[in-house]
Write a protein that holds these residues in place. Structure first.
Motif, PDB file in Angstrom:
ATOM      1  N   ASP A   1       0.860  -1.173   0.000  1.00 14.55           N
ATOM      2  CA  ASP A   1       0.000   0.000   0.000  1.00 14.55           C
ATOM      3  C   ASP A   1       0.892   1.217   0.000  1.00 14.55           C
ATOM      4  OD1 ASP A   1      -2.204   1.741   0.301  1.00 14.55           O
ATOM      5  OD2 ASP A   1      -2.098   1.613   2.465  1.00 14.55           O
TER       6      ASP A   1
ATOM      7  N   SER B   1      -5.040   8.849  -0.349  1.00  9.49           N
ATOM      8  CA  SER B   1      -4.971   7.822  -1.385  1.00  9.49           C
ATOM      9  C   SER B   1      -4.697   6.431  -0.819  1.00  9.49           C
ATOM     10  CB  SER B   1      -3.900   8.173  -2.422  1.00  9.49           C
ATOM     11  OG  SER B   1      -2.624   8.177  -1.834  1.00  9.49           O
ATOM     12  N   SER B   2      -4.523   6.336   0.476  1.00 10.28           N
ATOM     13  CA  SER B   2      -4.212   5.055   1.095  1.00 10.28           C
ATOM     14  C   SER B   2      -5.366   4.072   0.957  1.00 10.28           C
ATOM     15  CB  SER B   2      -3.906   5.256   2.583  1.00 10.28           C
ATOM     16  OG  SER B   2      -3.730   4.020   3.215  1.00 10.28           O
ATOM     17  N   THR B   3      -5.018   2.831   0.678  1.00  2.00           N
ATOM     18  CA  THR B   3      -6.017   1.758   0.655  1.00  2.00           C
ATOM     19  C   THR B   3      -5.851   0.853   1.870  1.00  2.00           C
ATOM     20  OG1 THR B   3      -4.546   0.424  -0.718  1.00  2.00           O
ATOM     21  CG2 THR B   3      -6.215   1.753  -1.864  1.00  2.00           C
TER      22      THR B   3
ATOM     23  N   SER C   1      -9.044  -0.275   3.730  1.00  2.00           N
ATOM     24  CA  SER C   1      -9.855  -1.297   3.058  1.00  2.00           C
ATOM     25  C   SER C   1      -9.157  -2.653   3.023  1.00  2.00           C
ATOM     26  CB  SER C   1     -10.236  -0.847   1.645  1.00  2.00           C
ATOM     27  OG  SER C   1      -9.084  -0.677   0.856  1.00  2.00           O
TER      28      SER C   1
ATOM     29  N   LYS D   1      -8.985   7.166   5.237  1.00  2.00           N
ATOM     30  CA  LYS D   1      -7.921   7.653   4.359  1.00  2.00           C
ATOM     31  C   LYS D   1      -7.735   9.165   4.434  1.00  2.00           C
ATOM     32  CE  LYS D   1      -9.584   5.859   0.673  1.00  2.00           C
ATOM     33  NZ  LYS D   1      -9.669   5.352  -0.671  1.00  2.00           N
TER      34      LYS D   1
END
Length: 142
Positions: A3, A9-11, A14, A83
């Motif tokens: 990641d 913009s971090s995933t 999720s 995020k």
């Protein structure tokens, strides 16, 4: 887990949402390994998750030490942030990890500790304050 874990913009959230039995391994630029474990399912953002089985650990000079969450703080064991937040996750108030753009703000604060350090002073990284992150790994245990 791969990641970019940057703010907005971090995933990361999720990727670990709805997972349980996660071991967080954080390597500092000072060659210290610290981290934590949460057994409960991570099923919410921006709210504390309770977990009596939660603990922090450190590996300094090839000596691993585990610190269990205090029973009075078991309802505030872990928090995963959305995020948009500059924080990535926190274990109690003792270990706070910031997103990549601010990772040098990541902190250890063992004052008013949520975890039981016994007689160990500055147990996790040898000081209270900020530290630099080299790498974060998350392992899901069975």
């Amino acid at each position: 887990i791969k990641d970019n874990w940057k703010k907005d913009s971090s995933t990361f959230d999720s990727i670990i949402s709805n997972k349980e039995k996660l071991l967080f391994l954080i390597e500092t630029t000072d060659e210290i390994s610290i981290g934590g474990f949460i057994k409960k399912k991570i099923n919410c953002l921006n709210r504390k998750i309770g977990d009596y089985d939660c603990f922090l650990f450190t590996n300094r000079n090839n000596y691993v030490q585990k610190y269990q969450i205090k029973s009075t703080n078991k309802f505030d064991a872990f928090q995963l942030f959305s995020k948009q937040d500059p924080k990535l996750f926190t274990f109690g108030n003792d270990l706070t990890i910031y997103k990549d753009d601010m990772k040098d703000k990541s902190t250890v604060n063992e004052r008013n500790a949520f975890f039981n350090y016994g007689r160990d002073k500055n147990a996790l990284i040898g000081k209270v304050g900020t530290f630099d992150i080299k790498r974060i790994r998350i392992i899901q245990l069975e």
